[in-house]
Write a protein that holds these residues in place. Sequence first.
Motif, PDB file in Angstrom:
ATOM      1  N   TYR A 350       0.793  -1.229   0.000  1.00 21.19           N
ATOM      2  CA  TYR A 350       0.000   0.000   0.000  1.00 21.19           C
ATOM      3  C   TYR A 350       0.826   1.280   0.000  1.00 21.19           C
ATOM      4  O   TYR A 350       0.260   2.374  -0.013  1.00 21.19           O
ATOM      5  CB  TYR A 350      -0.922   0.029   1.229  1.00 21.19           C
ATOM      6  N   THR A 369       1.667   6.560   1.359  1.00 20.54           N
ATOM      7  CA  THR A 369       0.676   5.496   1.171  1.00 20.54           C
ATOM      8  C   THR A 369      -0.446   6.034   0.290  1.00 20.54           C
ATOM      9  O   THR A 369      -0.447   7.199  -0.112  1.00 20.54           O
ATOM     10  CB  THR A 369       0.086   5.026   2.517  1.00 20.54           C
ATOM     11  N   ASN A 370      -1.429   5.166   0.006  1.00 22.83           N
ATOM     12  CA  ASN A 370      -2.564   5.574  -0.823  1.00 22.83           C
ATOM     13  C   ASN A 370      -3.369   6.693  -0.176  1.00 22.83           C
ATOM     14  O   ASN A 370      -3.996   7.496  -0.854  1.00 22.83           O
ATOM     15  CB  ASN A 370      -3.483   4.379  -1.083  1.00 22.83           C
ATOM     16  N   SER A 371      -3.331   6.749   1.164  1.00 18.86           N
ATOM     17  CA  SER A 371      -4.183   7.704   1.886  1.00 18.86           C
ATOM     18  C   SER A 371      -3.433   8.878   2.495  1.00 18.86           C
ATOM     19  O   SER A 371      -4.047   9.844   2.929  1.00 18.86           O
ATOM     20  CB  SER A 371      -4.956   6.973   2.992  1.00 18.86           C
ATOM     21  N   GLN A 372      -2.107   8.803   2.575  1.00 19.53           N
ATOM     22  CA  GLN A 372      -1.385   9.893   3.222  1.00 19.53           C
ATOM     23  C   GLN A 372       0.050  10.009   2.714  1.00 19.53           C
ATOM     24  O   GLN A 372       0.591   9.105   2.095  1.00 19.53           O
ATOM     25  CB  GLN A 372      -1.372   9.695   4.741  1.00 19.53           C
ATOM     26  N   ARG A 373       0.630  11.148   3.047  1.00 19.21           N
ATOM     27  CA  ARG A 373       2.025  11.418   2.705  1.00 19.21           C
ATOM     28  C   ARG A 373       2.577  12.293   3.827  1.00 19.21           C
ATOM     29  O   ARG A 373       2.143  13.435   4.001  1.00 19.21           O
ATOM     30  CB  ARG A 373       2.102  12.157   1.364  1.00 19.21           C
TER      31      ARG A 373
END
Length: 424
Positions: A350, A369-373
């Motif tokens: 992910y 990740t897909n949801s955060q940086r």
Amino acid sequence: MKKVITYGTFDLLHIGHINILKRAKALGDYLIVGVTDDSYDISRGKLNVTQSVVDRIKAVEKTGFADEIIIEKRDGQKINDIIRYDIDVIVLGSDWIGKIDYLKKYCEVVYLPRTNNISSTMLRTGPRVLTVALISDSKGIIDDFNECRHIGEIDVSTVYTTVKKAVDFFNCSSVTIVDKIDDICNSNIDIAIVDLHTNEVYELIIRLLESKKSVFIKPNIYLANKDIASLFAIAESNKVELLLTPLVHFNPLVQQIKSLIHSNYIGTLQSIIIEQSCSERNLDKYLVEGLSLIADWSKLDTSKIKESIKIFDYSSNGISVLIMSENKYYILKINTNKFMGNSIKCSGEYGCITSKCKINKLHYFKIITNSQRKIISDQEIVYSTRFGFIELIKNIKKTKSNFVMNYDTSIIKNVLEALVVFRR
């Protein structure tokens, strides 16, 4: 309004602390007191602080002198605090004379005399300072010495070195330089920190342990194919401590990456790629540290590492290693070209964890990740050596360790044995 700031640990608050606070308050209209937090004390080697930061803050509050209390968390924070709080005067005790003169460009610097015959150290019933001998054929012995100076509970009294630059350095200090390592074995020192690149290093460790010295050994290729388990048995029978772990593992950010990977924060791990540049002299050091990191982060079965290494390319330009295990791959490249740069990338299902740091000076990493940086950063956490020394001291003094690290020593044993096979 004239603002004054002072800093301290304020452990077991006593009349000396109160006098400093009272005199600092009299220098202005508003007093800010910075109290060091627990992790910062540990990083500076102050291992015998009795009270928690919460209790120490409460004690300072009760004096009534502080208009505001802040927490000091890292080196270099004083400059930021002076600018942030628009400070006119910074006050410290006379034991700091000359150490913060660089702050004079930001505000007035005042050193106040300490109160005689009282200190937190005198109020504690802690054990004595441990004496240390440094044994090294590397220029890094000077760095080790400087790191030891940050740790209040040890004192470097003796060194053995074959490096001329180091000899010149220590000749200008109060440290005793010995010509024979046996002089250290026969001395009363408590700890030997060993960084020798010679076939005799294994036998030396045994002699040191049998002479009742606790040993911090920096693992290298010369320990390959040796009975490392027996070293720990010798240490136990002589009631001393032995630490045999690559220094990179003592960096808290290295441990944080390990925790993120093992908790599947980026999903199931797919690959690790580490590229580092160094001098030709340090190739083996980076090779050992890099492979041990890969093994620890990936939970690689190091008992089968010889079978897992698919490519081992050793040339004048550096070393490249490819490891394949359970459909996953791990790459380590060590370049002797300093312009090649440094990078770390751990990829999962992910997302990934990346950094552009040297592995032995890791001070930040990015999580994508897909949801955060986000970026995890601590510019002051580059003291792997210091944390390693502190861990050994805590083991010797049987105190509770604030640095939790689960490192399987068999990792380094198997990595070293694999390297010997492929370097032939």
